[in-house]
Design a protein around this motif. Sequence first.
Motif, short mmCIF file in Angstrom:
data_model
loop_
_atom_site.label_atom_id
_atom_site.label_comp_id
_atom_site.label_asym_id
_atom_site.label_seq_id
_atom_site.Cartn_x
_atom_site.Cartn_y
_atom_site.Cartn_z
N TYR A 69 0.99 -1.06 0.03
CA TYR A 69 -0.12 0.18 0.09
C TYR A 69 1.07 1.25 -0.04
O TYR A 69 1.87 1.31 0.35
N ARG A 70 0.50 2.31 -0.70
CA ARG A 70 1.00 3.62 -0.25
C ARG A 70 0.63 3.90 1.08
O ARG A 70 -0.56 3.61 1.61
N LEU A 71 1.32 4.69 2.09
CA LEU A 71 0.64 4.93 3.10
C LEU A 71 -0.51 5.45 3.55
O LEU A 71 -1.32 5.09 4.27
N PRO A 72 -0.72 6.53 2.97
CA PRO A 72 -2.04 7.13 2.80
C PRO A 72 -3.27 6.28 2.55
O PRO A 72 -4.43 6.12 3.05
N ASN A 73 -3.10 5.25 1.54
CA ASN A 73 -4.25 4.17 1.12
C ASN A 73 -4.16 3.18 2.33
O ASN A 73 -5.57 2.66 2.83
N LEU A 74 -3.28 2.60 2.77
CA LEU A 74 -3.27 1.81 4.08
C LEU A 74 -4.14 2.53 5.39
O LEU A 74 -5.06 1.76 5.89
N LEU A 75 -3.74 3.63 5.60
CA LEU A 75 -4.68 4.59 6.61
C LEU A 75 -6.14 4.51 6.39
O LEU A 75 -6.90 4.47 7.12
N GLU A 76 -6.26 4.79 4.99
CA GLU A 76 -7.64 4.96 4.60
C GLU A 76 -8.26 3.68 4.67
O GLU A 76 -9.49 3.75 5.08
N THR A 77 -7.85 2.50 4.52
CA THR A 77 -8.59 1.27 4.92
C THR A 77 -8.95 1.11 6.32
O THR A 77 -9.76 0.32 6.58
N LEU A 78 -8.38 1.86 7.14
CA LEU A 78 -8.49 1.68 8.38
C LEU A 78 -9.20 2.97 9.14
O LEU A 78 -9.12 3.06 10.25
N GLY A 79 -9.92 3.92 8.22
CA GLY A 79 -10.69 4.91 8.55
C GLY A 79 -9.77 5.93 9.01
O GLY A 79 -10.13 7.06 9.72
N ALA A 80 -8.54 6.00 8.81
CA ALA A 80 -7.58 7.23 9.30
C ALA A 80 -7.18 7.86 7.95
O ALA A 80 -6.96 7.62 6.69
N ARG A 81 -6.33 8.99 8.45
CA ARG A 81 -5.62 9.77 7.37
C ARG A 81 -4.11 10.36 7.90
O ARG A 81 -4.18 10.49 9.09
N LEU A 82 -3.25 10.67 7.26
CA LEU A 82 -2.19 11.28 7.54
C LEU A 82 -2.48 12.92 7.94
O LEU A 82 -3.67 13.37 7.42
N SER A 83 -1.76 13.14 9.05
CA SER A 83 -1.92 14.54 9.53
C SER A 83 -0.81 15.37 9.52
O SER A 83 0.19 14.94 9.44
N GLY A 84 -1.22 16.64 9.60
CA GLY A 84 0.19 17.77 9.62
C GLY A 84 0.80 17.67 8.49
O GLY A 84 0.29 17.58 7.33
N ASP A 85 2.12 18.13 8.47
CA ASP A 85 3.05 18.19 7.05
C ASP A 85 2.98 17.09 6.43
O ASP A 85 3.57 15.93 6.91
N LEU A 86 2.80 16.77 5.08
CA LEU A 86 2.70 15.64 4.37
C LEU A 86 4.39 15.49 3.92
O LEU A 86 4.47 14.25 3.46
N ARG A 87 4.92 16.33 4.07
CA ARG A 87 6.47 16.42 3.58
C ARG A 87 7.35 16.94 4.55
O ARG A 87 8.06 18.08 4.35
N PRO A 88 7.44 16.14 5.89
CA PRO A 88 8.08 16.82 6.97
C PRO A 88 9.66 16.87 6.75
O PRO A 88 9.97 16.12 5.92
N ALA A 89 10.33 17.89 7.06
CA ALA A 89 11.78 18.05 7.09
C ALA A 89 12.47 17.11 8.20
O ALA A 89 11.68 16.47 9.05
N ALA A 90 13.61 16.97 8.11
CA ALA A 90 14.42 16.07 9.17
C ALA A 90 14.08 16.73 10.48
O ALA A 90 14.01 17.97 10.56
N GLY A 91 14.06 16.12 11.59
CA GLY A 91 13.55 16.40 12.87
C GLY A 91 12.70 15.76 13.50
O GLY A 91 12.31 14.58 13.28
N PRO A 92 12.03 16.08 14.58
CA PRO A 92 10.92 15.49 15.33
C PRO A 92 9.79 15.45 14.39
O PRO A 92 9.53 16.22 13.76
N TRP A 93 9.07 14.19 14.74
CA TRP A 93 8.20 13.67 14.01
C TRP A 93 7.15 13.17 14.73
O TRP A 93 7.16 12.35 15.66
N GLN A 94 5.84 13.52 14.75
CA GLN A 94 4.90 12.92 15.34
C GLN A 94 3.33 12.72 14.33
O GLN A 94 3.12 13.73 13.53
N GLN A 95 2.84 11.71 14.41
CA GLN A 95 1.62 11.26 13.85
C GLN A 95 0.61 10.82 14.81
O GLN A 95 0.93 10.00 15.68
N THR A 96 -0.77 10.86 14.56
CA THR A 96 -1.88 10.31 15.52
C THR A 96 -3.09 9.90 14.51
O THR A 96 -3.32 10.66 13.95
#
Length: 157
Positions: A69-96
Amino acid sequence: MSIRLVEDVSDDTYVLGGLAVTLTPALPWLGHQACWEMNGHLKEPVDLTRVTCNVITKYGPVKMLERNYRLPNLLETLGARLSGDLRPAAGPWQQTWNLQLPEAIPVAELRILLRARTDSGQNFLALDIALNFSHRFRPTPAGSRASSRVLQGSHRR
């Protein structure tokens, strides 16, 4: 008794490091929501919309399913989606992600092997997830905040 639901099996060559995952409720229930929180450190910028995930579901030694799967498609199959910056820079990263677990999952102890790669072919993350859907417990009552930190920066070397 310690329950390790998620194991980070990545090493220092992976783009995502220092990974911590919190799953709420600690024992997910089929057909109900589970909150998956990830905190880590990106070693370089990543286009999350182009991350490819290989998902293998096993029952004991038997491979039941393998899909890419592409990550967004995998999340969609589970009723979720990517949040925040879709192209984050190096550094701290968080997803819920608030995942809706399908009822159609077999009632069994399953292992899910998740391996993700960036669009440039670099290893992004590697998780082994052990889920026991054979339990006969009742789900946590609505409004209860039972949670479990299930992984924090463990790496195989």
